[in-house]
Write a protein that holds these residues in place. Sequence first.
Motif, PDB file in Angstrom:
ATOM      1  N   LEU A 208       0.823  -1.205   0.000  1.00 50.58           N
ATOM      2  CA  LEU A 208       0.000   0.000   0.000  1.00 50.58           C
ATOM      3  C   LEU A 208       0.858   1.255   0.000  1.00 50.58           C
ATOM      4  O   LEU A 208       0.537   2.244  -0.671  1.00 50.58           O
ATOM      5  N   SER A 209       1.961   1.232   0.741  1.00 45.86           N
ATOM      6  CA  SER A 209       2.830   2.409   0.809  1.00 45.86           C
ATOM      7  C   SER A 209       3.361   2.785  -0.570  1.00 45.86           C
ATOM      8  O   SER A 209       3.479   3.968  -0.904  1.00 45.86           O
ATOM      9  N   THR A 210       3.663   1.765  -1.380  1.00 51.41           N
ATOM     10  CA  THR A 210       4.149   2.030  -2.744  1.00 51.41           C
ATOM     11  C   THR A 210       3.067   2.694  -3.579  1.00 51.41           C
ATOM     12  O   THR A 210       3.319   3.661  -4.308  1.00 51.41           O
ATOM     13  N   ALA A 211       1.850   2.168  -3.461  1.00 52.06           N
ATOM     14  CA  ALA A 211       0.730   2.743  -4.211  1.00 52.06           C
ATOM     15  C   ALA A 211       0.499   4.199  -3.824  1.00 52.06           C
ATOM     16  O   ALA A 211       0.362   5.080  -4.694  1.00 52.06           O
ATOM     17  N   LEU A 212       0.487   4.493  -2.532  1.00 51.75           N
ATOM     18  CA  LEU A 212       0.244   5.861  -2.081  1.00 51.75           C
ATOM     19  C   LEU A 212       1.367   6.797  -2.515  1.00 51.75           C
ATOM     20  O   LEU A 212       1.119   7.962  -2.881  1.00 51.75           O
ATOM     21  N   HIS A 213       2.594   6.299  -2.495  1.00 48.60           N
ATOM     22  CA  HIS A 213       3.725   7.131  -2.916  1.00 48.60           C
ATOM     23  C   HIS A 213       3.600   7.521  -4.392  1.00 48.60           C
ATOM     24  O   HIS A 213       3.813   8.687  -4.757  1.00 48.60           O
ATOM     25  N   LEU A 214       3.260   6.554  -5.236  1.00 49.41           N
ATOM     26  CA  LEU A 214       3.122   6.840  -6.664  1.00 49.41           C
ATOM     27  C   LEU A 214       1.962   7.807  -6.921  1.00 49.41           C
ATOM     28  O   LEU A 214       2.040   8.650  -7.824  1.00 49.41           O
ATOM     29  N   ILE A 215       0.908   7.694  -6.135  1.00 45.68           N
ATOM     30  CA  ILE A 215      -0.220   8.621  -6.285  1.00 45.68           C
ATOM     31  C   ILE A 215       0.207  10.023  -5.870  1.00 45.68           C
ATOM     32  O   ILE A 215      -0.088  11.006  -6.561  1.00 45.68           O
ATOM     33  N   GLN A 216       0.893  10.129  -4.735  1.00 38.10           N
ATOM     34  CA  GLN A 216       1.365  11.438  -4.271  1.00 38.10           C
ATOM     35  C   GLN A 216       2.268  12.113  -5.293  1.00 38.10           C
ATOM     36  O   GLN A 216       2.222  13.337  -5.477  1.00 38.10           O
ATOM     37  N   GLN A 217       3.099  11.305  -5.978  1.00 40.57           N
ATOM     38  CA  GLN A 217       4.022  11.851  -6.976  1.00 40.57           C
ATOM     39  C   GLN A 217       3.341  12.131  -8.312  1.00 40.57           C
ATOM     40  O   GLN A 217       4.000  12.510  -9.278  1.00 40.57           O
TER      41      GLN A 217
END
Length: 294
Positions: A224-233
């Motif tokens: 999930l952390s990877t998904a949220l990071h890519l969304i934030q970027q």
Amino acid sequence: MKLAQLQYFRAVSEWGSFTKAASLLHITQPSLSKAISELEQEAGVPLLVRTRNGAVLTPEGNLFFQQTLRVLEEFDKLSQVMEDMKTQEHTVKVGIPPTIGFCYISKIAEALAQSGLNLRLLWKEGGTAALGQQVLSNTLDAAILPSGFFPMEKLSGKRLRTMEEVLYVSRRHPLAELPYVTEDLVREETFILFTEDYNQNVPFQDLFGRSGFFPRHVTYTSQLSTALHLIQQNMAVSILVRDIFNDEQLTCDIVPIPLKPPYFLDLTVIWRTQKRLPKWFQGFLNVVAAALTE
């Protein structure tokens, strides 16, 4: 034949006195005499001979006394086992998908701490289908999953709450200001999705299946952390549970947008069907319901 009668009979037999036994048992002597008389009537033979100095066992009474000691000894063992069960720590192995765990594990932990139950929860993250199979095979005691993605044969379940799935985009994304999104608005987007076992593609099928829509550009992850990071970027968008947005630190610079038509999932706790649930497991179910039921 009642347990109290056997306990009274043991006391009179060991002390050889109704007066002494009544005092130790904290009952009146008439009540004690009545209980012993009823026991003798049920046995069909005299068990004690009343004398001026107290009471003496008859031959039949002596045999009965030996059996009484065995029965009461077993009862004492059973009582100890039951007492130990109250204080013994039980480990409950619980499966949960990562996005759901992110939203609700802390709530369950808080409810468990408040309950005073001596339970230890061992969490295992995974996809919905795999976790359901592990409950069936007794590898897991329970799983907290969205319902409708696996057969409930040999499983029992309790609905907990409704979850809304929404589109997550960066605050810098052109869609961020819209009140809702539809298929035509996301056709060209790059999606970050979980692997197929996580059933994340189901919203696409339900929302856009009539036209055969599925994202053209997809990146897969299990974190999930990877998904949220890519969304934030602003490198991808995704469809996730709305309750993730309650964590402001992890979802800063992220905007949840409702889907049109809206998409909801029922969250359920499941377990393998049993004739009678252990008390500790029923306690676990009560904790989960207290934490998550709407």
